[in-house]
Design a protein around this motif. Structure first.
Motif, PDB file in Angstrom:
ATOM      1  N   ASP A  66       0.729  -1.059  -0.004  1.00  0.00           N
ATOM      2  CA  ASP A  66       0.120  -0.031  -0.105  1.00  0.00           C
ATOM      3  C   ASP A  66       0.775   1.213  -0.192  1.00  0.00           C
ATOM      4  O   ASP A  66       0.697   2.190  -0.901  1.00  0.00           O
ATOM      5  CB  ASP A  66      -0.867  -0.122   1.089  1.00  0.00           C
ATOM      6  N   GLY A 119       2.306   1.834  -3.270  1.00  0.00           N
ATOM      7  CA  GLY A 119       1.214   2.402  -4.385  1.00  0.00           C
ATOM      8  C   GLY A 119       0.864   1.295  -5.237  1.00  0.00           C
ATOM      9  O   GLY A 119       0.242   1.389  -6.022  1.00  0.00           O
ATOM     10  N   GLN A 120       1.263  -0.030  -4.861  1.00  0.00           N
ATOM     11  CA  GLN A 120       1.161  -1.182  -5.684  1.00  0.00           C
ATOM     12  C   GLN A 120      -0.232  -1.821  -5.533  1.00  0.00           C
ATOM     13  O   GLN A 120      -0.701  -2.357  -6.300  1.00  0.00           O
ATOM     14  CB  GLN A 120       2.270  -2.269  -5.200  1.00  0.00           C
ATOM     15  N   GLU A 142      -3.207  -0.043  -5.138  1.00  0.00           N
ATOM     16  CA  GLU A 142      -4.121   0.496  -6.139  1.00  0.00           C
ATOM     17  C   GLU A 142      -3.739   0.096  -7.472  1.00  0.00           C
ATOM     18  O   GLU A 142      -4.505   0.053  -8.418  1.00  0.00           O
ATOM     19  CB  GLU A 142      -3.711   2.302  -6.038  1.00  0.00           C
ATOM     20  N   ARG A 143      -2.340  -0.074  -7.972  1.00  0.00           N
ATOM     21  CA  ARG A 143      -2.097  -0.383  -9.339  1.00  0.00           C
ATOM     22  C   ARG A 143      -2.642  -1.691  -9.420  1.00  0.00           C
ATOM     23  O   ARG A 143      -3.079  -2.024 -10.610  1.00  0.00           O
ATOM     24  CB  ARG A 143      -0.452  -0.492  -9.412  1.00  0.00           C
ATOM     25  N   MET A 144      -2.592  -2.815  -8.674  1.00  0.00           N
ATOM     26  CA  MET A 144      -3.050  -4.119  -8.917  1.00  0.00           C
ATOM     27  C   MET A 144      -4.576  -4.070  -8.883  1.00  0.00           C
ATOM     28  O   MET A 144      -5.072  -4.646  -9.653  1.00  0.00           O
ATOM     29  CB  MET A 144      -2.638  -4.995  -7.792  1.00  0.00           C
ATOM     30  N   THR A 145      -5.368  -3.440  -8.123  1.00  0.00           N
ATOM     31  CA  THR A 145      -6.578  -3.144  -8.298  1.00  0.00           C
ATOM     32  C   THR A 145      -7.291  -2.642  -9.581  1.00  0.00           C
ATOM     33  O   THR A 145      -8.127  -3.230 -10.005  1.00  0.00           O
ATOM     34  CB  THR A 145      -7.289  -2.443  -6.926  1.00  0.00           C
ATOM     35  N   LYS A 146      -6.568  -1.697 -10.070  1.00  0.00           N
ATOM     36  CA  LYS A 146      -6.817  -0.935 -11.380  1.00  0.00           C
ATOM     37  C   LYS A 146      -6.702  -2.218 -12.586  1.00  0.00           C
ATOM     38  O   LYS A 146      -7.557  -2.101 -13.420  1.00  0.00           O
ATOM     39  CB  LYS A 146      -6.037   0.150 -11.641  1.00  0.00           C
ATOM     40  N   ALA A 147      -5.561  -2.930 -12.197  1.00  0.00           N
ATOM     41  CA  ALA A 147      -5.466  -3.695 -13.312  1.00  0.00           C
ATOM     42  C   ALA A 147      -6.328  -4.867 -13.146  1.00  0.00           C
ATOM     43  O   ALA A 147      -6.783  -5.743 -14.180  1.00  0.00           O
ATOM     44  CB  ALA A 147      -3.975  -4.503 -13.070  1.00  0.00           C
TER      45      ALA A 147
END
Length: 99
Positions: free
Chosen positions: A88, A91-92, A94-99
């Motif tokens: 978190d 920033g990973q 957020e990046r994973m949830t967007k993917a």
């Protein structure tokens, strides 16, 4: 191999508690509190008396609070929480949830 109605009922109870824990954490209830409440709910839904639960937690016969399995579980949960915190902060998540 057929699934019995008792197995389905048990599965349903676990699913209900799982959903309740997830919703509690989504509402910013601390993870430890949500998981502890979920564990207590599972025990009660499976027919364990409050006195049985208190005995196991307080260190009576068959105590589970300091058993090797409990220590391993708590350690694993701590590592998962630490990993999620690091992801978190980087920033990973957020990046994973967007993917």
């Amino acid at each position: 191999m057929a699934i019995s109605s008792a197995d389905l009922l048990t599965f349903g109870k676990v699913v209900v508690v799982f959903v309740a824990v997830v919703l509690a954490m989504k509402r910013k209830v601390p993870m430890g509190l949500a998981l502890s409440a979920g564990g207590l709910a599972i025990a009660l839904l499976m027919g364990k008396a409050p006195a049985w639960i208190a005995t196991r937690l307080a260190g009576g016969r068959d105590a589970v609070l300091f058993s090797a399995h409990t220590v391993q579980f708590v350690s694993a949960m701590g590592m998962i929480v630490a990993l999620s915190y690091v992801l978190d902060r980087a920033g990973q998540i957020e990046r994973m949830t967007k993917a």
